[in-house]
Design an enzyme around this catalytic site. Structure first.
Site, short mmCIF file in Angstrom:
data_model
loop_
_atom_site.label_atom_id
_atom_site.label_comp_id
_atom_site.label_asym_id
_atom_site.label_seq_id
_atom_site.Cartn_x
_atom_site.Cartn_y
_atom_site.Cartn_z
N SER A 350 1.05 -1.17 0.51
CA SER A 350 0.08 -0.18 -0.33
C SER A 350 1.11 1.68 0.14
O SER A 350 2.16 1.19 0.84
CB SER A 350 -1.05 -0.29 0.96
OG SER A 350 -1.98 0.53 1.56
N ASP A 351 0.56 1.88 -1.06
CA ASP A 351 1.28 3.52 -0.56
C ASP A 351 0.66 4.64 0.74
O ASP A 351 0.37 4.08 1.41
CB ASP A 351 0.29 5.12 -1.91
CG ASP A 351 0.89 4.32 -2.80
OD1 ASP A 351 1.68 3.26 -3.23
OD2 ASP A 351 0.68 4.79 -3.77
N LYS A 352 1.58 5.22 1.69
CA LYS A 352 0.98 5.54 1.76
C LYS A 352 0.69 7.32 2.02
O LYS A 352 -0.42 7.06 3.02
CB LYS A 352 2.98 6.02 3.48
CG LYS A 352 2.96 6.41 4.47
CD LYS A 352 3.33 6.89 4.49
CE LYS A 352 4.20 8.41 3.68
NZ LYS A 352 3.55 9.79 4.28
N THR A 603 -1.27 -1.12 -5.27
CA THR A 603 -1.84 -0.07 -4.39
C THR A 603 -1.41 1.35 -5.53
O THR A 603 0.04 1.53 -4.95
CB THR A 603 -2.55 0.91 -3.16
OG1 THR A 603 -1.92 1.53 -2.65
CG2 THR A 603 -3.47 0.09 -2.70
#
EC number: 7.1.2.1
Length: 974
Positions: A350-352, A603
């Protein structure tokens, strides 16, 4: 005290290690290796900045007629998409393993001059292809309709007026408006003026780039400040998006996993059915001296009925219904097969920014003050006074401060002079006078180490301020100092404000839920290592983070080693995330985890994420993603946050459960049918019970009854996509051996009960055995041949539908999850039709097989024969369900074929350490870089600003170049 938190786009604060933009590069930064994406950008930039003759002159607008002509010439302003013609979809429905078997049966029936039977089979073939074509078109239309909701718009000057149009119909020469907050709809030249453009999604550059007439904003970037008019230069495949197409082609489009599974199931069932039917064919010729024609007709009909003709149609319908359900959860599916893959995801990268976090910078409650009377509220007011608080914010920092401060309190002061942010001094300043007391004073806000050098009591508070800076830096929290002058003109430290991009309120709980559902979450960010560690601590993720220099360096994304998972898998699995990564690192991380045995979801939001999205088992374009990311993704989120992704997993698991129950049922129904006629052909023959009818020497049904069973079953199964199910608590993957075992158990009970009823019926039919038969004991008359055939038709039909209700609950009893109303009603209607047909079947001889309705008779007992068949079927249904549950308990106990194993990567995970070497691998060191560690070891005795100087040249430390925000980024001492 609590204060109002202001939300600000965190893209301006996110620190990424590289810039490919048109902005001036910081000279100290070492040049990193050029990626495939960099080459594409460079090639595009060379064209965009070529001779003026290559570009169109500034436009004054087009007419609708001119735009239509240019649209015909240049095509639509969108990524090319391959579409399968409608007629080809229909033709494909007439060919394949299932249709081919049916064509063979049709040819054989016509060759044997069985015109009615051949016509029935032909009608079923056409009906099957038509239904399949309709469902496929409907599913495609549903996906297309969802995609249409994602289409961007543009403000264009046509027909002497400004209007909003679909960006896809823009053409070169259009005059468009590029305003703050809008996306750049195509590659445009700027006619006049300047704007600030955020190209982070294209190049990875976190800071906005100032562009004028000499620059060309690219499609996919966003205007963050200013407003200009521009001329469209390139559209569609000629834009930067077209230039990235070659990179996306490095990943071949895999055939959806569900289609592979369906082919395996179909081939297995066809093979089993073909072998058993051939055995029957040979046996009939040898044992009963049947003519070749009759034996072949029986074998072909049983084969056709046993194979799952509507298998792909039902699965396509189920996936299409699932995509509509996902759209209600703000998830748009661009590829139906991705739903099945999503159900098996056990690793989420996942992107932050924007996914785990709010993508909004906020002033935090924590505020450090150094004099009595100062608190968070007063410090915020002073910070706001060092800005133009009643004018539009000049930068991201002012926007954040003004959103949190009490501006009404600021109105009690008059600003006499204002000095905006200067990258050299790293602060803003203002001179004010208190309207109430007339007191005149100066205020300033800026980088803590800068403000510390200004205060009169630096020696007294130096250690305290340094400790605060270090503690915040160790947590990755940014800070901002505020100071004010006294009557003697001396500077006093008013306070230190803290701010960061906080996690979404539901992120921590969502990650916890993900882990409970068997999905591990890895955070991937271009931000600083310290910020990544702090975010992991806040989210209960492993704070052990890998940076880009610890990852394997891959020269060519098109030629990835096949042993990445073996060599580097343990290293990646042992950490909570990755920081300071480049776009190609995401690609490599995903591939390594996939090779390690994980079903990986990724993502992303930008063009530079597209290759990784394409490589992942499920690529997810997050809310606000670019068109390139959406084109590469399998799913597109229309709502921000990780909770949407978890909802997608749960809904996908529901869809998987529906497909699993359908496949289990379909396999069971096939095995039940073919095994029943196979065993009956060998052991329970009417001839052995005294039949003298030459057409009833072995038991079989007329073709019309076979086809009625098939049509009613397939019609009912179309509703299975709406069934009620409970999603699994762990990732789902196809375990075909377990599916076949489960289906075989259901089929064995159903087939056994059918054979027992056939045995009872044959004894009731036989004059020799009637006196000792169950029919005699129940007071029923001797069973005629026609009613025996019809009774077995009704038994097989009822058992098929009741088996459906058993197969849909897995290892639980059939009442564990109530069926959906539409499935229940469909089954009831089909059962009523079967019962009515069997009860009132006209006495006839189709295919020379005598048939007669069960309700026809002289006595009431004879007329109740359909009821007896129903009671018999229901009793055996309960037996079937109990046997199923016990069998699942035994399978789970011994973990048969790994039926209870997690869908996780294989092999143990080794603990990671900084000096970890995996199979002799040692991370490649980047040359000529000053490391963060070296800078962190500088002595603090010379003042925090000295220690901070060593960080300025490190490419992995937050950029200090020109941003008023990055000046307040975390820097720490060892």
């Amino acid at each position: 005290m609590s204060s109002k938190k202001y939300e600000l786009d965190a893209a301006a604060f996110e620190d990424k290690p590289e810039s490919h933009s048109d902005a001036e590069m910081t000279p100290q930064k070492p040049q990193r290796r050029q990626s495939v994406l960099s080459k594409a950008v460079s090639e595009h930039d060379e064209r965009a900045t070529g001779p003026a003759t290559d570009l169109l002159p500034p436009s004054k607008g087009l007419t609708t007629e001119e735009a239509e002509e240019l649209l015909k010439k240049y095509g639509r302003n969108e990524l090319p998409e391959k579409k399968t013609p409608s007629w080809l979809i229909y033709v494909r429905g007439l060919w394949g393993p299932m249709p081919a078997a049916l064509w063979i049966a049709i040819i054989i029936e016509f060759a044997l001059e069985n015109w009615p039977d051949g016509a029935i089979l032909f009608a079923i073939q056409i009906a099957n292809a038509t239904i399949g074509w309709y469902e496929t078109i409907k599913a495609g239309d549903a996906v297309a309709a969802l995609k249409n909701s994602l289409k961007p718009t543009a403000t264009v000057y046509r027909d002497s007026k400004w209007q909003q149009i679909d960006a896809a119909v823009l053409v070169p020469g259009d005059l468009v408006k590029l305003a703050s907050g809008s996306a750049v709809p195509a590659d445009c030249s700027i006619n006049e003026g300047v704007i600030d453009v955020d190209e982070a999604a294209l190049t990875g550059e976190s800071l906005p780039v100032t562009m004028g007439p000499e620059h060309m904003p690219k499609m996919g970037s966003n205007v963050v400040r200013g407003e200009v008019e521009g001329t469209v230069q390139y559209t569609g495949s000629l834009t930067f998006f077209g230039k990235t197409a070659a990179l996306l082609q490095s990943v071949e489009s895999d055939l959806g996993n569900i289609h592979v599974i369906l082919r395996r199931v179909m081939l297995a069932l066809c093979a089993i059915s073909f072998i058993l039917c051939m055995c029957c064919f040979i046996y009939l010729l040898a044992r009963f001296y049947e003519t070749f024609r009759h034996a072949l007709q029986f074998a072909v009909v049983v084969l056709v009925v046993s194979i799952p003709i509507a298998l792909e149609i039902v699965v396509t319908t189920t996936l299409a219904v699932g995509s509509k359900h996902l759209s209600k959860h703000k998830i748009i599916v661009t590829k139906l097969s991705a739903i099945e893959m999503m159900s098996g995801v056990n690793m989420l990268c996942s992107d932050k920014t924007g996914t785990l976090t709010l993508n909004k910078m906020e002033i935090q409650e924590q505020c450090f003050t150094f004099e009595e009377g100062n608190d968070l509220k007063s410090t915020l007011v002073l910070a706001a006074l060092a800005a133009k608080w009643r004018e539009p914010p000049r930068d991201a920092l002012d926007t954040m401060v003004l959103g949190a401060a009490d501006l009404d309190e600021c109105d009690n002061y008059q600003q006499l002079n204002f000095v905006p942010f200067d990258p050299t001094t790293k602060r803003t300043a203002a001179t004010l006078v208190d309207r109430r007391s007339g007191e005149k004073f100066d205020v300033t806000k800026g980088a803590p180490h800068v403000i510390l050098q200004m205060v009169y009591n630096q020696d007294e508070i130096n250690d305290e301020v340094v400790d605060i800076i270090d503690s915040l830096a160790a947590r990755g929290v940014r800070c901002l100092s505020v100071a004010k002058t006294d009557q003697q003109g001396r500077w006093h430290m008013a306070g230190i404000l803290t701010f960061l991009d906080p996690p979404r309120p539901d992120t921590k709980d969502t990650i916890r839920r993900s882990k409970e559902y068997g999905v591990d979450v890895k955070m991937i960010t271009g931000d600083h290592l310290l910020i990544a560690k702090e975010m992991c601590r806040m989210l209960d993720l492993d704070p052990n983070i890998l940076t880009a220099d610890k990852l394997p360096q891959i020269k060519d994304a098109n030629d990835l080693p096949e042993d990445l998972g073996e060599k580097y898998g343990d290293m990646m699995l042992s950490v909570g995330g990755f920081a300071q990564v480049f776009p190609e690192h995401k690609f490599m991380i995903v591939e390594t985890l996939r090779q390690r045995g994980y079903t990986c979801a990724m993502t992303g939001d930008g063009v530079n994420d597209a290759p990784a999205l394409k490589r992942a088992d499920v690529g997810i374009a997050v809310h606000g993603a670019t068109d390139a990311a959406r084109a590469a993704a399998d799913m597109v989120l229309t709502e921000p946050g990780l909770s949407v992704v978890v909802e997608a997993m749960l809904v996908s698991r529901e869809v998987f459960q529906r497909m699993l129950s359908f496949l289990t049922y379909r396999i069971s129904a096939t095995l039940q049918l073919v095994c029943f006629f196979f065993i009956a052909c060998f052991s329970l023959t009417p001839k052995a019970y005294g039949s003298v009818d030459p057409n009833f020497q072995f038991f079989h049904l007329p073709v019309l009854m076979f086809m009625l069973i098939t049509l009613l079953n397939d019609g009912c199964l179309m509703t299975i996509g709406y069934d009620h199910v409970i999603p699994s608590e762990r990732p789902q993957k196809w375990n075909l051996p377990v599916v076949f075992v489960s289906a075989s158990i259901l089929a064995a009970v159903a087939c056994g009960s059918s054979l027992m009823l056939l045995w009872i019926g044959l004894e009731g039919y036989s004059s020799q055995y009637y006196e000792n038969s169950w029919f005699h004991r129940l007071g029923l008359a001797q069973l005629p041949q026609g009613k025996l055939v019809t009774m077995m038709y009704l038994k097989i039909s009822i058992s098929d539908f009741l088996t459906l209700f058993s197969s849909r609950t897995g290892g639980h009893f059939f009442f564990y999850v109530p069926p959906s109303p539409i499935l229940f009603c469909g089954a009831i209607i089909s059962l009523l039709v079967s019962t009515m047909a069997a009860s009132f079947w006209h006495k006839s001889r189709p295919d020379n097989v005598l048939t007669e309705g069960l309700a026809w008779g002289q006595t009431n007992a004879e007329k109740l024969l359909p009821l007896w068949v129903w009671i018999y079927c229901i009793v055996w249904w309960f037996v079937q369900d109990v046997v199923k549950v016990l069998a699942h308990i035994c399978m789970d106990a011994v973990d048969l074929f790994g039926c209870v194993s997690d869908a996780s990567g294989s092999g143990p995970i080794k603990p990671y350490s900084d000096d970890m070497k995996v199979n002799g691998f040692e991370p490649v060191k980047k040359p000529a870089e000053k490391s963060t560690e070296k800078a962190l070891n500088l002595s603090v005795s010379s003042g925090p600003h000295k220690a901070l100087e060593g960080l300025r040249e490190d490419t992995h430390v937050l950029n200090e170049s020109t941003s008023p925000v990055n000046a307040f980024s975390p820097k720490v001492k060892k």
